[in-house]
Design a protein around this motif. Structure first.
Motif, PDB file in Angstrom:
ATOM      1  N   ARG A 138     -12.248  16.916 -41.418  1.00  0.00           N
ATOM      2  CA  ARG A 138     -12.582  16.164 -40.432  1.00  0.00           C
ATOM      3  C   ARG A 138     -11.647  15.627 -39.336  1.00  0.00           C
ATOM      4  O   ARG A 138     -11.350  15.337 -38.655  1.00  0.00           O
ATOM      5  CB  ARG A 138     -13.380  15.583 -41.335  1.00  0.00           C
ATOM      6  N   GLY A 139     -10.752  14.729 -40.014  1.00  0.00           N
ATOM      7  CA  GLY A 139      -9.584  14.100 -39.873  1.00  0.00           C
ATOM      8  C   GLY A 139      -8.446  14.631 -38.706  1.00  0.00           C
ATOM      9  O   GLY A 139      -8.622  14.720 -37.677  1.00  0.00           O
ATOM     10  N   ILE A 140      -8.151  15.828 -38.896  1.00  0.00           N
ATOM     11  CA  ILE A 140      -7.539  16.858 -38.226  1.00  0.00           C
ATOM     12  C   ILE A 140      -7.929  17.476 -37.451  1.00  0.00           C
ATOM     13  O   ILE A 140      -7.548  17.445 -36.577  1.00  0.00           O
ATOM     14  CB  ILE A 140      -7.111  18.009 -39.694  1.00  0.00           C
ATOM     15  N   ARG A 141      -9.020  17.848 -37.503  1.00  0.00           N
ATOM     16  CA  ARG A 141      -9.750  18.141 -36.181  1.00  0.00           C
ATOM     17  C   ARG A 141     -10.500  17.346 -35.635  1.00  0.00           C
ATOM     18  O   ARG A 141     -10.228  17.454 -34.063  1.00  0.00           O
ATOM     19  CB  ARG A 141     -11.007  18.744 -36.854  1.00  0.00           C
ATOM     20  N   SER A 142     -10.525  15.905 -36.004  1.00  0.00           N
ATOM     21  CA  SER A 142     -10.968  15.011 -34.766  1.00  0.00           C
ATOM     22  C   SER A 142      -9.598  14.980 -34.208  1.00  0.00           C
ATOM     23  O   SER A 142      -9.800  14.193 -33.015  1.00  0.00           O
ATOM     24  CB  SER A 142     -11.608  13.670 -35.416  1.00  0.00           C
TER      25      SER A 142
END
Length: 240
Positions: A231-235
């Motif tokens: 989620r962090g990478i995608r955001s």
């Protein structure tokens, strides 16, 4: 900065958990091999179903070993694709482990029958087998302090006199101590090996179940951290 620091923490936690997975995978391979050797060499259990659990352990261990390495690389490089693949593969491993646990539970209920058949075969083949096989049988009886499958009388065909047992049945093992002493409770163990061997196998299975639960918990935590990092990478947050 709060999110950045949080994602960095998740990254290192995922890396740490994958390192633990890697060790667990190696441990499962070792345990699986030891169980397989114990069943077929030390305990001389020939039933094919008995091989199912150790083979599954070895297989899962090998898979976890490589998946963990893959997960470590994905976490360290912050590669979304690798972390996602890792989460999917770990989820599949958990499903396989659930199936293995069910199979292990079913086998647990068959232990009594498998042990009985294996011990009966052991006694039948004793005289016509190799020295290595006889030594293994003798060691089993000496270690478990037992004689025969259900009682010492299971050895009635051991010698023509029908009253002799292998020396390993003796409470104090000496040469020819089992000659014509089958029912002598002062010299020979009267209790068979069935109950003792069944109890030992069930105890070992319980430890395997405990280890499996611990590994499953770690795997679930790994999936949670993977999803957070994904989620962090995608955001688009900077986690370095």
């Amino acid at each position: 900065m709060g999110v950045e620091g949080g994602m960095k923490c998740v990254k290192f936690l995922l890396f740490f958990f994958n390192f633990i997975f890697w060790i667990c995978g190696l441990a499962l391979i070792v345990v699986g091999i030891l169980v397989q050797l114990a069943l077929h060499k030390t305990f001389m259990i020939r039933d094919a179903t008995a091989s199912g659990a150790p083979i599954v352990l070895i297989g899962i261990g090998v898979v976890i070993f490589f998946i963990a390495f893959f997960g470590c690389c994905g976490a360290w490089k912050e590669n979304y694709c690798m972390v996602t693949t890792f989460a999917i593969l770990i989820s599949l491993v958990i499903i396989v482990e659930i199936a293995a646990a069910i199979a292990g539970y079913i086998f647990r209920n068959k232990i009594s029958t498998v042990v009985q058949d294996s011990l009966t075969e052991m006694i039948t083949k004793y005289n016509n087998s190799s020295a290595e096989f006889r030594d293994a049988v003798d060691k089993l009886q000496e270690d478990l302090k037992c004689c025969g499958a259900n009682s010492s009388t299971d050895w009635k065909h051991f010698k023509p006199d029908g009253t002799s047992v292998p020396d390993s049945c003796c409470k104090n093992v000496t040469a020819n101590c089992g000659a014509k002493t089958m029912t002598d409770s002062a010299k020979v163990y009267q209790k068979g090996c069935h109950d003792a061997l069944e109890a030992l196998l069930k105890k070992n299975i319980q430890w395997v179940i405990v280890a499996a639960l611990v590994i499953a918990f770690l795997q679930i935590m790994g999936i949670v951290f993977s999803c957070m990092l994904m989620r962090g990478i995608r955001s688009g947050y900077e986690v370095m």
